[in-house]
Design a protein around this motif. Structure first.
Motif, PDB file in Angstrom:
ATOM      1  N   PHE A   1       6.891 -58.024  43.692  1.00  9.93           N
ATOM      2  CA  PHE A   1       6.237 -58.730  42.575  1.00  9.93           C
ATOM      3  C   PHE A   1       4.617 -58.918  42.819  1.00  9.93           C
ATOM      4  CE2 PHE A   1      10.735 -59.820  41.684  1.00  9.93           C
ATOM      5  CZ  PHE A   1      10.928 -58.739  40.763  1.00  9.93           C
ATOM      6  N   THR A   2       4.516 -59.576  43.787  1.00 11.33           N
ATOM      7  CA  THR A   2       2.940 -60.087  44.221  1.00 11.33           C
ATOM      8  C   THR A   2       2.156 -58.962  44.369  1.00 11.33           C
ATOM      9  OG1 THR A   2       3.745 -61.873  45.602  1.00 11.33           O
ATOM     10  CG2 THR A   2       1.575 -60.888  46.213  1.00 11.33           C
ATOM     11  N   ILE A   3       2.662 -57.520  45.044  1.00 10.24           N
ATOM     12  CA  ILE A   3       1.837 -56.546  45.191  1.00 10.24           C
ATOM     13  C   ILE A   3       1.527 -55.951  43.870  1.00 10.24           C
ATOM     14  CG2 ILE A   3       1.634 -54.192  46.040  1.00 10.24           C
ATOM     15  CD1 ILE A   3       1.526 -55.809  48.497  1.00 10.24           C
ATOM     16  N   VAL A   4       2.628 -55.701  42.907  1.00 12.90           N
ATOM     17  CA  VAL A   4       2.617 -55.112  41.524  1.00 12.90           C
ATOM     18  C   VAL A   4       1.800 -56.086  40.763  1.00 12.90           C
ATOM     19  CG1 VAL A   4       3.884 -54.562  39.445  1.00 12.90           C
ATOM     20  CG2 VAL A   4       4.813 -53.919  41.815  1.00 12.90           C
ATOM     21  N   ILE A   5       1.991 -57.335  40.718  1.00 12.32           N
ATOM     22  CA  ILE A   5       0.885 -57.891  39.978  1.00 12.32           C
ATOM     23  C   ILE A   5      -0.426 -58.000  40.341  1.00 12.32           C
ATOM     24  CG2 ILE A   5       0.420 -60.573  39.148  1.00 12.32           C
ATOM     25  CD1 ILE A   5       3.407 -60.813  39.228  1.00 12.32           C
ATOM     26  N   ALA A   6      -0.722 -58.001  41.523  1.00 13.71           N
ATOM     27  CA  ALA A   6      -2.054 -57.937  42.079  1.00 13.71           C
ATOM     28  C   ALA A   6      -2.760 -56.535  41.658  1.00 13.71           C
ATOM     29  CB  ALA A   6      -2.061 -58.206  43.537  1.00 13.71           C
ATOM     30  N   ALA A   7      -2.067 -55.617  41.849  1.00 18.06           N
ATOM     31  CA  ALA A   7      -2.473 -54.120  41.257  1.00 18.06           C
ATOM     32  C   ALA A   7      -2.526 -54.009  39.783  1.00 18.06           C
ATOM     33  CB  ALA A   7      -1.463 -53.078  41.803  1.00 18.06           C
ATOM     34  N   GLY A   8      -1.946 -54.783  39.014  1.00 18.99           N
ATOM     35  CA  GLY A   8      -1.703 -54.688  37.658  1.00 18.99           C
ATOM     36  C   GLY A   8      -2.960 -55.401  37.018  1.00 18.99           C
ATOM     37  N   VAL A   9      -2.790 -56.637  37.628  1.00 23.11           N
ATOM     38  CA  VAL A   9      -3.688 -57.778  36.837  1.00 23.11           C
ATOM     39  C   VAL A   9      -5.114 -57.953  37.579  1.00 23.11           C
ATOM     40  CG1 VAL A   9      -3.847 -60.231  36.395  1.00 23.11           C
ATOM     41  CG2 VAL A   9      -1.685 -59.164  36.045  1.00 23.11           C
ATOM     42  N   LEU A  10      -5.119 -57.711  38.676  1.00 26.32           N
ATOM     43  CA  LEU A  10      -6.372 -57.932  39.476  1.00 26.32           C
ATOM     44  C   LEU A  10      -7.010 -56.512  40.006  1.00 26.32           C
ATOM     45  CD1 LEU A  10      -5.132 -60.849  41.938  1.00 26.32           C
ATOM     46  CD2 LEU A  10      -6.366 -60.982  39.610  1.00 26.32           C
ATOM     47  N   ARG A  11      -6.377 -55.550  39.368  1.00 25.74           N
ATOM     48  CA  ARG A  11      -6.774 -54.169  39.984  1.00 25.74           C
ATOM     49  C   ARG A  11      -7.038 -54.098  41.271  1.00 25.74           C
ATOM     50  NH1 ARG A  11      -5.131 -53.376  35.361  1.00 25.74           N
ATOM     51  NH2 ARG A  11      -6.372 -53.469  33.526  1.00 25.74           N
ATOM     52  N   GLU A  12      -6.229 -54.700  42.398  1.00 23.40           N
ATOM     53  CA  GLU A  12      -6.359 -54.338  43.935  1.00 23.40           C
ATOM     54  C   GLU A  12      -5.407 -53.285  44.015  1.00 23.40           C
ATOM     55  OE1 GLU A  12      -5.218 -57.881  45.789  1.00 23.40           O
ATOM     56  OE2 GLU A  12      -6.743 -59.255  45.105  1.00 23.40           O
ATOM     57  N   ARG A  13      -5.959 -52.604  44.846  1.00 27.67           N
ATOM     58  CA  ARG A  13      -5.308 -51.376  45.323  1.00 27.67           C
ATOM     59  C   ARG A  13      -4.371 -51.512  46.609  1.00 27.67           C
ATOM     60  NH1 ARG A  13      -6.998 -45.870  43.396  1.00 27.67           N
ATOM     61  NH2 ARG A  13      -5.419 -45.273  44.848  1.00 27.67           N
ATOM     62  N   PRO A  14      -3.179 -51.482  46.700  1.00 35.85           N
ATOM     63  CA  PRO A  14      -2.391 -51.819  47.711  1.00 35.85           C
ATOM     64  C   PRO A  14      -2.969 -50.897  48.895  1.00 35.85           C
ATOM     65  CG  PRO A  14      -0.953 -50.970  46.243  1.00 35.85           C
ATOM     66  CD  PRO A  14      -2.368 -51.177  45.763  1.00 35.85           C
ATOM     67  N   THR A  15      -2.743 -51.239  50.039  1.00 37.44           N
ATOM     68  CA  THR A  15      -2.980 -50.244  51.330  1.00 37.44           C
ATOM     69  C   THR A  15      -1.899 -49.525  51.610  1.00 37.44           C
ATOM     70  OG1 THR A  15      -2.603 -51.817  53.062  1.00 37.44           O
ATOM     71  CG2 THR A  15      -4.912 -51.955  52.205  1.00 37.44           C
ATOM     72  N   THR A  16      -2.168 -48.384  52.427  1.00 39.06           N
ATOM     73  CA  THR A  16      -0.948 -47.474  52.929  1.00 39.06           C
ATOM     74  C   THR A  16       0.150 -48.463  53.568  1.00 39.06           C
ATOM     75  OG1 THR A  16      -2.247 -45.773  52.728  1.00 39.06           O
ATOM     76  CG2 THR A  16      -0.081 -45.497  54.042  1.00 39.06           C
ATOM     77  N   ALA A  17      -0.457 -49.267  54.389  1.00 40.11           N
ATOM     78  CA  ALA A  17       0.324 -50.181  55.265  1.00 40.11           C
ATOM     79  C   ALA A  17       0.969 -51.043  54.384  1.00 40.11           C
ATOM     80  CB  ALA A  17      -0.592 -50.941  56.170  1.00 40.11           C
ATOM     81  N   GLN A  18       0.402 -51.824  53.497  1.00 40.24           N
ATOM     82  CA  GLN A  18       1.269 -52.552  52.440  1.00 40.24           C
ATOM     83  C   GLN A  18       2.293 -51.980  51.759  1.00 40.24           C
ATOM     84  OE1 GLN A  18      -2.428 -53.857  50.190  1.00 40.24           O
ATOM     85  NE2 GLN A  18      -2.164 -56.161  51.002  1.00 40.24           N
ATOM     86  N   VAL A  19       1.869 -50.675  51.280  1.00 40.65           N
ATOM     87  CA  VAL A  19       3.230 -49.943  50.463  1.00 40.65           C
ATOM     88  C   VAL A  19       4.174 -49.524  51.333  1.00 40.65           C
ATOM     89  CG1 VAL A  19       3.519 -47.671  49.361  1.00 40.65           C
ATOM     90  CG2 VAL A  19       1.406 -48.973  48.810  1.00 40.65           C
ATOM     91  N   VAL A  20       3.911 -49.092  52.699  1.00 45.11           N
ATOM     92  CA  VAL A  20       5.224 -48.813  53.570  1.00 45.11           C
ATOM     93  C   VAL A  20       5.709 -50.029  53.870  1.00 45.11           C
ATOM     94  CG1 VAL A  20       5.432 -48.191  55.919  1.00 45.11           C
ATOM     95  CG2 VAL A  20       3.901 -46.996  54.678  1.00 45.11           C
ATOM     96  N   GLY A  21       5.091 -51.156  54.269  1.00 43.93           N
ATOM     97  CA  GLY A  21       5.807 -52.701  54.345  1.00 43.93           C
ATOM     98  C   GLY A  21       6.831 -52.974  53.079  1.00 43.93           C
TER      99      GLY A  21
END
Length: 130
Positions: free
Chosen positions: A99-119
């Protein structure tokens, strides 16, 4: 990572995991939301003396505190009082990473790194397996 660091990491994980057993014990005599409030108050008082307030507005600080502390942990304590076992509670709480990664991407427009997505994918797979 050397042996000392590995042992310290295992100690932190063990103490964090045992925390849920202690929560379960504590709610034997105290209502869940009161127990949650007392726990956060006991952390807040010394933290105010040691940790500097973040440079954000009071509104933002209150919103983050209400959602993370009151929302997340309030629901966790109520679920445990309703019968959620401590071990499962620890695993469910880890779903916050997704949820933290999804909310950061949607609300804050932060793009998760490849390492974050894999993790996140590996962690989610682990939760599904359990």
């Amino acid at each position: 990572m050397n042996r000392r660091d590995s042992l310290l990491a295992a100690l932190v994980a063990s103490v964090w995991g045992f925390n849920f057993v202690v929560i379960d014990w504590g709610m034997g005599d105290v209502p869940p939301l009161l127990f949650c409030a007392v726990r956060f108050l006991l952390v807040l008082v010394p933290a105010v003396l040691v940790v500097r307030r973040p440079q954000v507005s009071w509104r933002t600080l209150a919103l983050v505190g209400a959602t993370m502390s009151l929302g997340q942990f309030g629901f966790l304590y109520v679920a445990m009082a309703a019968g959620l076992p401590p071990g499962l509670a620890a695993l469910v709480l880890q779903a916050q990473v997704v949820f933290t990664i999804v909310i950061a991407a949607g609300v804050l427009r932060e793009r998760p790194t490849t390492a974050q997505v894999v993790g996140v994918l590996l962690g989610t797979l682990g939760l599904v397996v359990v």
